[in-house]
Motif scaffolding. Structure first.
Motif, PDB file in Angstrom:
ATOM      1  N   ALA A  96     -75.784  71.412 -41.683  1.00  0.00           N
ATOM      2  CA  ALA A  96     -75.902  72.865 -41.750  1.00  0.00           C
ATOM      3  C   ALA A  96     -75.477  73.323 -43.132  1.00  0.00           C
ATOM      4  O   ALA A  96     -74.714  72.640 -43.825  1.00  0.00           O
ATOM      5  N   ALA A  97     -75.977  74.475 -43.533  1.00  0.00           N
ATOM      6  CA  ALA A  97     -75.563  75.085 -44.795  1.00  0.00           C
ATOM      7  C   ALA A  97     -74.542  76.177 -44.504  1.00  0.00           C
ATOM      8  O   ALA A  97     -74.786  77.045 -43.655  1.00  0.00           O
ATOM      9  N   TRP A  98     -73.403  76.106 -45.195  1.00  0.00           N
ATOM     10  CA  TRP A  98     -72.414  77.178 -45.118  1.00  0.00           C
ATOM     11  C   TRP A  98     -72.480  77.940 -46.435  1.00  0.00           C
ATOM     12  O   TRP A  98     -72.256  77.374 -47.500  1.00  0.00           O
ATOM     13  N   ILE A  99     -72.803  79.244 -46.359  1.00  0.00           N
ATOM     14  CA  ILE A  99     -73.009  80.064 -47.545  1.00  0.00           C
ATOM     15  C   ILE A  99     -72.054  81.251 -47.482  1.00  0.00           C
ATOM     16  O   ILE A  99     -72.286  82.221 -46.752  1.00  0.00           O
ATOM     17  N   VAL A 134     -72.570  70.904 -44.354  1.00  0.00           N
ATOM     18  CA  VAL A 134     -71.549  70.490 -43.392  1.00  0.00           C
ATOM     19  C   VAL A 134     -72.192  69.726 -42.238  1.00  0.00           C
ATOM     20  O   VAL A 134     -73.352  69.955 -41.879  1.00  0.00           O
ATOM     21  N   ILE A 135     -71.417  68.810 -41.699  1.00  0.00           N
ATOM     22  CA  ILE A 135     -71.890  67.984 -40.592  1.00  0.00           C
ATOM     23  C   ILE A 135     -71.834  68.795 -39.308  1.00  0.00           C
ATOM     24  O   ILE A 135     -70.826  69.437 -39.002  1.00  0.00           O
ATOM     25  N   VAL A 136     -72.925  68.764 -38.565  1.00  0.00           N
ATOM     26  CA  VAL A 136     -73.042  69.584 -37.357  1.00  0.00           C
ATOM     27  C   VAL A 136     -72.456  68.838 -36.166  1.00  0.00           C
ATOM     28  O   VAL A 136     -72.943  67.771 -35.778  1.00  0.00           O
ATOM     29  N   SER A 137     -71.412  69.384 -35.592  1.00  0.00           N
ATOM     30  CA  SER A 137     -70.842  68.817 -34.374  1.00  0.00           C
ATOM     31  C   SER A 137     -71.687  69.257 -33.176  1.00  0.00           C
ATOM     32  O   SER A 137     -72.432  70.250 -33.255  1.00  0.00           O
ATOM     33  N   PRO A 138     -71.606  68.541 -32.068  1.00  0.00           N
ATOM     34  CA  PRO A 138     -72.336  68.988 -30.874  1.00  0.00           C
ATOM     35  C   PRO A 138     -71.989  70.419 -30.469  1.00  0.00           C
ATOM     36  O   PRO A 138     -72.871  71.186 -30.062  1.00  0.00           O
ATOM     37  N   LEU A 139     -70.707  70.803 -30.616  1.00  0.00           N
ATOM     38  CA  LEU A 139     -70.317  72.169 -30.254  1.00  0.00           C
ATOM     39  C   LEU A 139     -70.975  73.186 -31.178  1.00  0.00           C
ATOM     40  O   LEU A 139     -71.480  74.225 -30.712  1.00  0.00           O
ATOM     41  N   MET A 140     -71.001  72.910 -32.497  1.00  0.00           N
ATOM     42  CA  MET A 140     -71.646  73.844 -33.424  1.00  0.00           C
ATOM     43  C   MET A 140     -73.117  74.026 -33.084  1.00  0.00           C
ATOM     44  O   MET A 140     -73.632  75.150 -33.064  1.00  0.00           O
ATOM     45  N   ARG A 141     -73.807  72.920 -32.806  1.00  0.00           N
ATOM     46  CA  ARG A 141     -75.237  73.011 -32.514  1.00  0.00           C
ATOM     47  C   ARG A 141     -75.485  73.833 -31.257  1.00  0.00           C
ATOM     48  O   ARG A 141     -76.378  74.691 -31.218  1.00  0.00           O
ATOM     49  N   GLU A 142     -74.711  73.571 -30.216  1.00  0.00           N
ATOM     50  CA  GLU A 142     -74.935  74.292 -28.963  1.00  0.00           C
ATOM     51  C   GLU A 142     -74.575  75.769 -29.102  1.00  0.00           C
ATOM     52  O   GLU A 142     -75.267  76.637 -28.553  1.00  0.00           O
ATOM     53  N   MET A 143     -73.514  76.073 -29.852  1.00  0.00           N
ATOM     54  CA  MET A 143     -73.147  77.475 -30.035  1.00  0.00           C
ATOM     55  C   MET A 143     -74.182  78.193 -30.903  1.00  0.00           C
ATOM     56  O   MET A 143     -74.468  79.378 -30.670  1.00  0.00           O
ATOM     57  N   GLU A 173     -62.725  75.391 -39.141  1.00  0.00           N
ATOM     58  CA  GLU A 173     -62.640  73.942 -38.941  1.00  0.00           C
ATOM     59  C   GLU A 173     -63.938  73.252 -39.322  1.00  0.00           C
ATOM     60  O   GLU A 173     -63.939  72.220 -40.000  1.00  0.00           O
ATOM     61  N   TRP A 174     -65.059  73.808 -38.893  1.00  0.00           N
ATOM     62  CA  TRP A 174     -66.352  73.156 -39.119  1.00  0.00           C
ATOM     63  C   TRP A 174     -66.657  72.928 -40.590  1.00  0.00           C
ATOM     64  O   TRP A 174     -67.165  71.874 -40.965  1.00  0.00           O
ATOM     65  N   ILE A 175     -66.363  73.907 -41.432  1.00  0.00           N
ATOM     66  CA  ILE A 175     -66.799  73.790 -42.824  1.00  0.00           C
ATOM     67  C   ILE A 175     -65.963  72.783 -43.612  1.00  0.00           C
ATOM     68  O   ILE A 175     -66.312  72.451 -44.749  1.00  0.00           O
ATOM     69  N   GLU A 176     -64.884  72.294 -43.016  1.00  0.00           N
ATOM     70  CA  GLU A 176     -64.103  71.246 -43.666  1.00  0.00           C
ATOM     71  C   GLU A 176     -64.753  69.875 -43.510  1.00  0.00           C
ATOM     72  O   GLU A 176     -64.430  68.944 -44.245  1.00  0.00           O
ATOM     73  N   ASP A 177     -65.657  69.734 -42.533  1.00  0.00           N
ATOM     74  CA  ASP A 177     -66.327  68.454 -42.275  1.00  0.00           C
ATOM     75  C   ASP A 177     -67.601  68.414 -43.117  1.00  0.00           C
ATOM     76  O   ASP A 177     -68.702  68.638 -42.629  1.00  0.00           O
ATOM     77  N   GLU A 178     -67.430  68.118 -44.386  1.00  0.00           N
ATOM     78  CA  GLU A 178     -68.486  68.305 -45.385  1.00  0.00           C
ATOM     79  C   GLU A 178     -69.200  66.994 -45.708  1.00  0.00           C
ATOM     80  O   GLU A 178     -68.585  65.931 -45.768  1.00  0.00           O
TER      81      GLU A 178
END
Length: 292
Positions: A96-99, A134-143, A173-178
């Motif tokens: 995912a892109a975090w902007i 950023v790496i997409v976790s299953p929770l990020m994708r579903e949300m 938290e998500w954007i730290e998993d780059e």
């Protein structure tokens, strides 16, 4: 409470794009990072409010722009490029892109199906000051998928407010998993020539790259390090990993064959490099793609 699904989502999104961003396709110049234009994500006179914007089968080379909301953009099919001053982030599927708000950028989207979430600045406590893959976790994708129920500008509700508040909190938290898949670009013609030759010929050694660009190895390394803080080996590794991600996404080649085609000396070396960037082994990455 209003929930929007299916064809209504696409209709709402199309109407919103036509209302807010009618210019990019027809009137706004491409510009540069330093002449980026402001694109609103909310109607004139309204306060920013978190919401989503789905995009299906978009084919667009967008202008340089920025907005005053944070954007999280997930790709469901295809991949995109987010260009910043000095280089570009490649965002294949499963990233995912975090902007962050206020960062000039432009996007290249070709046959991409994606979903973007926009957050008012105050909703994300630690947004950072740069664009990230950023790496997409299953929770990020579903949300992200669930967030498509609430496109920008549709009526608010307690459920919607609670959902986006939780998602904004998780963004810290998500954007730290780059995933470091940034490729530099340069105004130095010889340096850019060397980088492009590296991308086109991943199996070539540095002396051949430098001969092609008309640079000494010492000069090339010095210019690359000075401009980007990056070694040639690091740049080549990025190119190889991006090619590997594409092959894992789009073909049924074995892991060993992918490693060979991308110039890695051994499957184990490929697996180590892939895991270091993507936080999972190549096979696990492919299985995740096939199952989602």
């Amino acid at each position: 409470m209003m929930m929007v699904r299916g064809e209504d989502v696409s209709r709402v999104a199309s109407n919103l794009v036509a209302e807010l961003w009618s210019g990019p396709r027809t009137r706004l110049p491409m510009g540069t990072a330093r002449t980026a234009v402001f694109l609103r994500t909310y109607r004139q006179g309204m306060a920013p409010c978190a919401g989503s914007m789905p995009c299906d089968d978009v084919d667009l080379d967008g202008p340089w722009h920025f907005h005053d909301m944070h954007q999280l953009m997930c790709t469901f099919e295809g991949g995109l490029e987010v260009e910043v001053e000095g280089g570009r982030h490649l965002i294949p599927r499963q990233l995912a892109a975090w902007i962050p708000a206020g960062i000039p950028h432009r996007m290249n989207l070709h046959q991409v199906r994606s979903g973007s979430i926009y957050f008012p600045q105050e909703m994300v406590e630690r947004p950072g000051d740069r664009i990230r893959a950023v790496i997409v976790s299953p929770l990020m994708r579903e949300m992200t998928k669930e967030a498509m129920r609430w496109p920008l500008h549709t009526p608010d509700s307690p459920q919607r407010t609670a959902f986006f508040s939780a998602m904004a909190y998780m963004c810290n938290e998500w954007i730290e998993d780059e995933a470091d898949l940034f490729l530099p670009t340069s105004d130095n013609a010889r340096l850019e020539n060397a980088l492009q030759y590296t991308a086109d010929h991943m199996d070539r050694k540095l002396p051949e790259v430098c001969r092609h660009a008309g640079m000494s190895e010492r000069s090339f390394r010095r210019h690359l390090k000075s401009a980007y803080g990056l070694s040639w080996e690091g740049y080549r590794s990025q190119i190889r990993l991006l090619r590997a991600i594409s092959l894992l996404n789009e073909t049924d080649l074995s892991i060993d064959e992918v490693a060979s085609r991308c110039g890695f000396e051994s499957p184990s070396g490929f697996a180590r490099a892939f895991r270091a960037t993507m936080n999972q082994a190549p096979r696990a990455y492919r299985n995740h793609i096939r199952n989602n």
